[in-house]
Design an enzyme around this catalytic site. Structure first.
Site, PDB file in Angstrom:
ATOM      1  N   LYS A  22       0.698  -1.415  -0.497  1.00 35.44           N
ATOM      2  CA  LYS A  22       0.106   0.125  -0.006  1.00 35.44           C
ATOM      3  C   LYS A  22       1.201   1.690   0.007  1.00 35.44           C
ATOM      4  CE  LYS A  22       0.748   1.299   4.461  1.00 35.44           C
ATOM      5  NZ  LYS A  22       1.484   2.206   5.186  1.00 35.44           N
ATOM      6  N   THR A  44      -3.546   5.429   4.067  1.00 34.65           N
ATOM      7  CA  THR A  44      -2.393   5.849   3.807  1.00 34.65           C
ATOM      8  C   THR A  44      -2.608   6.875   2.233  1.00 34.65           C
ATOM      9  OG1 THR A  44      -1.169   4.059   4.590  1.00 34.65           O
ATOM     10  CG2 THR A  44       0.281   5.275   2.988  1.00 34.65           C
TER      11      THR A  44
END
Length: 332
Positions: A192, A249
């Site tokens: 990610k 994120t």
């Protein structure tokens, strides 16, 4: 009450040390920065990473790795991925009994393509290994340390270690779920960061929610393709260690990966963007690992490839976006 040594004094290691202390455990932090160590011991702060936060008074810190290893039988490894082999090897040379290793690192090693639990397993003698696990998920240190509601996942090859992690960290503001898919949880946390840098790039270029949503969605598709090829359960990527971590994120200025990408999108070079960042940006190293690994595994990862061009081949960000948008037509 359980004794835990936290190796690493960055933002997340500090926040989790505080969680452990608030949960009634004895905590010793280990690091190399003398100023941070003094500050924790004398002022109960670590302003280099978490300004304006007062830590629990019974958290102690040391630069003595022998003292740190002797303090506990449970180690929380909160170090950058590239430092883990070196430090864990040092630990292994000191300890004389089995220890449990819990890590919160989110990366994939360059060249070997190993996940962090595999790196730890490589670096310790079998007789010193009492289990290895990971704590991962959408959890900015800046929010955890001020007790904002957070949910994360604990995973290990051992159900007992997963349960131990859950028992150590779970409280009224930090909810911990167990997950049996260690491969998927570790890969989700690492991959990610690649997509988060790309998300920052498009935001820095001035694009809005449409572009960011596309990156998150198609980024999840890339993560799932590679993860499944490497043995992960694809359902893991729909959970906290996958889409949960990806969302937080890719959308927050707390994220150092997003922040780096934002600066690149504004036209800064990689060196310029890194110049005023005092924390390791794991996504840079992971982009290289994932790019190389995808080629070996014959997995299509166009966002990763485009970002690799920006980070390592001086490809202009606008040209990389043109590449992504101009690819051949296909079904979703």
């Amino acid at each position: 009450m359980t004794e835990v040594t936290v190796f690493g004094m960055g933002s997340f290691g500090t926040a989790l040390a505080n969680v452990l202390s608030q949960n009634g455990h004895k905590v010793l932090m280990w690091g190399k920065n003398d100023q941070s160590i003094k500050e924790v011991n004398e002022n109960h702060q670590n302003t280099r990473y978490l300004s304006d936060v007062t830590l629990c008074e019974n958290i102690k810190a040391t630069a003595d790795i022998k003292e740190a290893t002797a303090f506990a039988d449970i180690y929380l490894i909160a170090l950058p991925t590239k430092a883990i082999r070196e430090i864990v090897t040092q630990i292994d040379q000191i300890i004389t009994s089995p220890k449990t290793f819990i890590h919160v690192a989110k990366g994939i090693e360059n060249n070997t393509f190993k996940r962090v639990s595999e790196m730890i397993e490589d670096s310790i003698s079998p007789e010193h290994n009492n289990g290895i696990g990971v704590l991962s998920g959408p959890s900015h240190a800046e929010e955890v340390v001020i007790k904002q509601p957070t949910t994360v996942a604990a995973s290990s090859k051992s159900a007992e270690v997963s349960q131990l992690i859950q028992d150590l960290f779970m409280n009224q503001y930090l909810r911990v779920y167990t997950n049996q898919d260690l491969v998927g949880v570790e890969l989700g946390g690492a991959l990610k960061n690649v997509i988060a840098i790309a998300s920052g790039v498009v935001s820095g270029m001035g694009f809005g929610d449409n572009a960011k949503a596309a990156l998150i969605t198609r980024g999840l598709a890339e993560i799932s393709r590679l993860g499944e090829k490497l043995g992960a359960d694809p359902m893991t990527f729909l959970g906290l260690g996958g889409i949960g971590d990806l969302i937080v994120t890719c959308t927050s200025t707390h994220s150092r990966n997003f922040t780096l990408g934002y600066k690149l999108g504004k036209g800064l070079t990689l060196d310029e963007a890194l110049n005023d960042m005092n924390m390791v940006v794991e996504g840079i190293y992971t982009t290289k690992s994932v790019h190389d690994l995808a080629q070996i595994q014959h997995v299509d990862m166009p966002i990763t490839n485009a970002l690799y061009g920006v980070l390592f081949e001086d490809q202009p960000v606008d040209k990389s976006l043109e590449y992504l948008m101009g690819r051949d037509k296909k079904a979703e």
